[in-house]
Write an enzyme that holds these catalytic residues in place. Sequence first.
Site: not given
Length: 478
Positions: A154, A162
């Site tokens: 992202h 992430c």
Amino acid sequence: MRFRNLVASAAIVAALAGCTNETLDTTTSVDIKSVKNKTDYQLSAPMIRKMSELGMQKQAPIALRIFKEEGTLEVWKANTANRFQLLKTYKICAWSGKLGPKVKEGDRQAPEGFYPLFPHQMNPNSNYYLAINTGYPNAFDKANGRQGTHLMIHGACSSSGCYSMTDEQMIEIFALARDSFKGGQESVQLQAFPFRMTAENMARHRNNPNIDFWKMLKVGYDQFEVTKRPPEVNVCEKKYVFNQQASGAFNPSGQCPAMSTPPALQVAMAGFEKTYQTDYDKAMKKYDGMVWYEPSEAERKAIVAKQRVGRELAYAPTGNSLDAGKMMKASDLEKKLAEQKEAEETKQAVEIQKKELEKATDGGKHVPVPAANPVPQPVMQAAVEQPKKSFWSLFSKSEPELQMPAPVVITPDQQATAAPQAQPAPATTAKQAKTAAPVAQQQAATVAAPPATDATAEAPVLTEEPPKKRPFWKIWGN
């Protein structure tokens, strides 16, 4: 048909090696402020031109490769011969944890392995600008009891497990995946590795506890390097298997079916592995007695701390492990790790004490009154009471009484025995005798206690005679 194409491509690996573009291209020409619809963003003219130069269609399939140690994300795209070439390399802005796979929820580790990305995993409404869910846990992770949710690629440059890019990078990666899905690609393969699995890197990390897991991933890595096509991935016996022809279905937790590797691929891989082993032996000699120190996330962040200056607090680049890590002697690394462990234990102890104090004081609102000291204090002995002086003694010119050594008590018999040895006293005048008489009487009347003796011994009892009163007419002078 798929394996026929794979075998044909494997046979001409050397000839096609020059077709890949290894140039590091981390910049984007995207102006986020001018983008009106981020999900409908169209790739820039320079990007389309580069595709054309490499023989790629705009909607051709893509594959993604991530290398934690270098902190890079690569986008590979198929050309008209259905071979994948490197289109662009992006610098990952933030990834959390250290090298190694994600194992459980909350460990702040970013996933490692092979993950298929489907259209429904694209999230245009992410709180982190745009996002693509990695699909963790995959079949391998589930078979091995690994857990975790919402592991993404992202934007926003902030990570808690992430792979986070800048918004400018993410809008371009999102558009590349969107276009490939529009072209009919069913899933985009994400290959997430700890590092480039070269002979030197494998030798450098040979002592890492994850080395067996990485050797398993390396099979798929090597086959992609040889064929330039994403490998066909399956899971059985809780292990990854790549490009295997099977006689039955694959069960991630069950026994593997009868499998075989296509002969031409097997030959191509044998030549590749022979070269690899030669390079690995050289690397082992190079790193003899040396081990790699894998830096923490905090150490990586310290290297790129200046990048945060002038930006919002959410922007948190983490850097890469190559800049923060280093090769060390095994003994030096052992000492360093011991110091880190001691520091961590001290930190935990302080946190525990802090929590207990907050609990006892209700968050600092109520401070308890200290209790009395339970340890008995020593009792001071009262001073020996001195005999009170009479009112008339205040007018005496004699010196204050000094503490004298304990006098020897002489019996009458001892006095008789000692009398002949006494020396005659010098003659004195009547006035001197008159003055000395009261002083001698006072000294003779003073009797001190004998020295302390064993508690079992009997001490003589002494009787102290009261001092004789001076005549009234003696108080004014000698």
